[in-house]
Write an enzyme that holds these catalytic residues in place. Structure first.
Site, PDB file in Angstrom:
ATOM      1  N   HIS A   1       1.882   3.223  16.344  1.00 46.34           N
ATOM      2  CA  HIS A   1       1.883   1.788  16.056  1.00 46.34           C
ATOM      3  C   HIS A   1       1.851   0.983  17.354  1.00 46.34           C
ATOM      4  O   HIS A   1       1.120  -0.002  17.474  1.00 46.34           O
ATOM      5  CB  HIS A   1       3.124   1.417  15.240  1.00 46.34           C
ATOM      6  CG  HIS A   1       2.974   1.697  13.772  1.00 46.34           C
ATOM      7  ND1 HIS A   1       3.079   0.732  12.814  1.00 46.34           N
ATOM      8  CD2 HIS A   1       2.702   2.845  13.109  1.00 46.34           C
ATOM      9  CE1 HIS A   1       2.898   1.268  11.617  1.00 46.34           C
ATOM     10  NE2 HIS A   1       2.675   2.559  11.773  1.00 46.34           N
ATOM     11  N   ARG A   2       2.663   1.381  18.305  1.00 51.12           N
ATOM     12  CA  ARG A   2       2.698   0.652  19.580  1.00 51.12           C
ATOM     13  C   ARG A   2       1.356   0.707  20.293  1.00 51.12           C
ATOM     14  O   ARG A   2       0.921  -0.256  20.916  1.00 51.12           O
ATOM     15  CB  ARG A   2       3.794   1.231  20.470  1.00 51.12           C
ATOM     16  CG  ARG A   2       5.197   0.846  20.033  1.00 51.12           C
ATOM     17  CD  ARG A   2       6.247   1.512  20.900  1.00 51.12           C
ATOM     18  NE  ARG A   2       7.589   1.060  20.552  1.00 51.12           N
ATOM     19  CZ  ARG A   2       8.693   1.668  20.962  1.00 51.12           C
ATOM     20  NH1 ARG A   2       8.612   2.761  21.717  1.00 51.12           N
ATOM     21  NH2 ARG A   2       9.880   1.198  20.617  1.00 51.12           N
TER      22      ARG A   2
ATOM     23  N   SER B   1      -2.185   4.452   3.718  1.00 49.55           N
ATOM     24  CA  SER B   1      -3.259   3.710   3.041  1.00 49.55           C
ATOM     25  C   SER B   1      -4.026   2.805   3.991  1.00 49.55           C
ATOM     26  O   SER B   1      -5.122   2.354   3.678  1.00 49.55           O
ATOM     27  CB  SER B   1      -2.675   2.865   1.908  1.00 49.55           C
ATOM     28  OG  SER B   1      -1.760   1.905   2.436  1.00 49.55           O
TER      29      SER B   1
ATOM     30  N   ALA C   1       1.463   5.437   1.210  1.00 50.44           N
ATOM     31  CA  ALA C   1       1.551   6.114   2.500  1.00 50.44           C
ATOM     32  C   ALA C   1       0.156   6.351   3.064  1.00 50.44           C
ATOM     33  O   ALA C   1      -0.748   6.793   2.352  1.00 50.44           O
ATOM     34  CB  ALA C   1       2.292   7.442   2.327  1.00 50.44           C
TER      35      ALA C   1
ATOM     36  N   GLY D   1       0.828  -1.202   0.000  1.00 47.86           N
ATOM     37  CA  GLY D   1       0.000   0.000   0.000  1.00 47.86           C
ATOM     38  C   GLY D   1       0.854   1.241   0.000  1.00 47.86           C
ATOM     39  O   GLY D   1       2.056   1.197   0.282  1.00 47.86           O
TER      40      GLY D   1
END
Length: 400
Positions: free
Chosen positions: A271-272, A233, A231, A229
């Protein structure tokens, strides 16, 4: 033991009353769902919902033989008039077992949220587990390791509940996992089926009757998946979603910390924040040893940054070094990685950027990176059972 699903939807049903969202607009026909309620062998009703008697009749059953009605939700159920001849709904206290005249045994299980889970053992010895919406079983370390034949739970809302059951041995490779309490969080139809299949689960229409313990074709969880994908996305979200129902996932971050880069630190923190607390994280670009080991599923995020590190190490940004062995060295690194993917015994989900469809980079090094990433993605995809392209948050299957 026979189980009929009188409803498979969230407490408010699907579509929700007066909800204008796209999922509710599409939840028509077979994709429309009443609030979840289960009829076991015509004698035990788990959760009394509006229209239960009519739902039973539509599926070719009757509630006339029901001798026990049990509630699972934290409240006493919806304001439903109890049909004539049906016993008053009740609840089994956590840890207690109820023996029915029909030969069924119902054990109430503690949850990590308000409500009651029920483990039902039929006269034939077959076992099923039913968990209310928004909850997961608690105290699994004390459970016997024998897997249930059938598990019904809020797979979409609490995929970690399925991961816990798998970790405890209560859900195994042959366990039929049915998603219930389905709401408007996921578009109905093909997208719902796709997401559930990636978790080894499935959904069935209201009125479906299942034979507990009978062989069902459990969705085949792909062993190797590449998620591509652009950026922002949604490719990382899609990759993480595919492993939320599995325990002990090892998240492999290839980007490092980049001390002093505030924007990068914010991305890493986001993300974490999304990842389940039970997942472990390792920051490395040394992927081959991880792929060669046996162990828990791997989530690699991402191959684009792995390639940056690999190109750094072979001097790919310098034309002279690139021509004097750098290109050959990079090809060797990529070949070593793809061979490790081919032979790995672990479940692997990898993320990579798709950059070949945008503006042509202005610099020679940028064009070199674009070309090498395209080659890497193609080589990696060739070793994967599933390949997805994520565009605007929508996952488009390219393979599998």
């Amino acid at each position: 033991m026979e189980l009929t699903l009188l409803g498979t939807g969230a407490p408010a049903g699907l579509p929700r009353p007066d909800c204008p969202c796209a999922s509710c607009a599409r939840a028509q026909g077979a994709d429309a769902r009443a609030a979840t309620a289960l009829l076991v062998d015509g004698t035990l009703l788990l959760d009394l919902t509006p229209g239960a008697a009519l739902a039973a009749a539509r599926s070719g059953h009757t509630l006339a033989g029901v001798r026990q009605v049990l509630l699972s939700h934290p409240h006493e159920g919806p304001a439903v008039e109890v049909p004539a001849g049906l016993p008053q709904p009740g609840r089994v206290p956590d840890g207690r077992e109820l023996a029915l005249m029909s030969g069924h045994r119902v054990r109430a299980l503690a949850l990590d949220a308000p409500g009651t889970g029920y483990a039902v053992t039929g006269p034939d010895g077959q076992r099923l587990l039913y968990v209310p919406p928004g909850a997961a079983p608690a105290g699994l370390e004390e459970w016997p390791a024998e897997p249930y034949a059938l598990v019904l739970l809020d797979v979409v809302g609490r995929p970690d509940a399925l991961a816990r059951l798998r970790a405890a041995g209560a859900a195994g490779p042959t366990t039929d996992v049915i998603a219930v309490h389905l709401d408007h969080d996921v578009p109905p139809g093909a997208e719902l089926r796709r997401r559930l299949a990636a978790l080894g689960a499935r959904a069935v229409p209201d009125g479906t009757t299942l034979e507990v313990g009978a062989y069902e074709e459990v969705p085949d969880v792909p062993r190797r998946t590449l998620v591509l994908g652009g950026a922002r996305s949604g490719k990382s979200v899609e990759a993480e979603r595919r492993l939320e129902g599995f325990p002990d996932v090892l998240y492999v971050a290839t980007g490092g910390l980049r001390n002093g880069d505030g924007e990068w630190a914010a991305r890493v923190a986001a993300h974490r924040e999304r990842r389940p607390g039970s997942w472990r994280t390792v920051e490395t670009c040394d992927l081959v040893p991880l792929l060669e080991e046996d162990g828990a599923p791997l989530l690699v995020d991402c191959l684009s940054l792995w390639l940056t590190d690999a190109m750094d190490s072979v001097g790919a940004w310098d034309d002279a070094e690139w021509a004097d062995g750098g290109e050959r060295a990079l090809r060797s690194r990529v070949r070593e990685l793809t061979e490790a993917v081919r032979s790995t015994r672990r479940t692997v989900v990898a993320v990579s950027n798709e950059v070949g469809s945008g503006i042509v980079p202005a610099t020679a090094s940028g064009r070199r990176y674009r070309d090498e990433l395209g080659r890497l993605n193609a080589a990696f995809a060739a070793e994967c059972e599933h390949v997805l392209l994520v565009v605007a948050g929508q996952a488009l299957p390219l393979r599998g």
